[in-house]
Design an enzyme around this catalytic site. Sequence first.
Site, PDB file in Angstrom:
ATOM      1  N   PRO A   2       3.310   7.621 -33.073  1.00 52.51           N
ATOM      2  CA  PRO A   2       4.278   8.694 -33.319  1.00 52.51           C
ATOM      3  C   PRO A   2       5.228   8.890 -32.390  1.00 52.51           C
ATOM      4  O   PRO A   2       4.953   9.181 -31.112  1.00 52.51           O
ATOM      5  CB  PRO A   2       3.482   9.879 -33.568  1.00 52.51           C
ATOM      6  N   GLU A   3       6.574   8.856 -32.701  1.00 48.03           N
ATOM      7  CA  GLU A   3       7.665   8.965 -31.723  1.00 48.03           C
ATOM      8  C   GLU A   3       8.561  10.158 -32.377  1.00 48.03           C
ATOM      9  O   GLU A   3       8.034  10.787 -33.419  1.00 48.03           O
ATOM     10  CB  GLU A   3       8.457   7.548 -31.379  1.00 48.03           C
TER      11      GLU A   3
END
Length: 279
Positions: A2-3
């Site tokens: 996840p960014e």
Amino acid sequence: MPELPEVETVRRGLEGVVVGRRIAEVQVLGRRTVRRQSPAELTIRLVGRSFTTAGRRGKFLLLSLDDDAVLVVHLRMSGQLLHLGGPERPPIAAHTHVVLVLGDGTELRFIDPRTFGEWFVSSDIDSRGVPAELAHLGRDPLLEGLPTAYLAAHLAGRRAPLKTLLTDQRIVAGIGSLYADEICFRAKLRPDRSGGSLTAPESASLAKSARAVLREAVRSRGSSLRDLRYRDLAGSFGSYQDRHAVYDRAGEPCQRCGNRIVRLKIGARSAYCCEGCQL
DNA sequence: CGCATATCCTGACTGC
DNA sequence: TGCAGTCAGGATATGC
């Protein structure tokens, strides 16, 4: 992994699900997720409180409480937040490390096989609403924009590779390996170019590409990779993976020039790029 | 200070 | 088929 786009998608989900809700019960099931403070302390500081806003800075989720403290959640590599709202509660999945039971009977569950994810409550909040523990974070491109001059100033004189600088959270908060590669491709710049080697137009192109890639990825609700690990709060996948130009596409033809995408090593990490059109 | 490297961790994949 | 080895990488600590 996840960014910013994935975390923003989760944040938007949380806005509709936890804001205004009271925390009825906290279960800390794993040993590693709550490590800056004891699980007992985190529990005491959460139970009975209500969520007032669902924010984000970089890859950190910031859930503020009605006593002005903030619950900080980071998903790191494999963390997933799931909201279970139905009348039936599925059994606790493997690697579930924290469960919040909300006042309306729904549950927020944190699942994280690799246990890099983290939860803590901070009471030291600055005037911008940022916990002291996150004061080192640089600009968030979505919240504050990413002006060319700001990025150029942080690349100037640096020998480190572009990708290393783009993923340095002290410079820009929210970019990780995947989006760094996509941003470099869009800007037609090799990720192993040194920061200091960029011309002014190249810096401008990089900043513009970062804004565009992140904006579009948020619109696509993030990227779900081959492992299908990333899902939003409701368990749905993102779709930006369909638009990846280079990430995890070694050997495939470049959509822009037809050359084969290659995998480079930058430090100990992979970087994907097209050596035909990225200079 | 800047830069490189090691560390945490599990699951998916690769090669024999 | 099984098993060992490799890779994935966000943040942080350490060494030079």
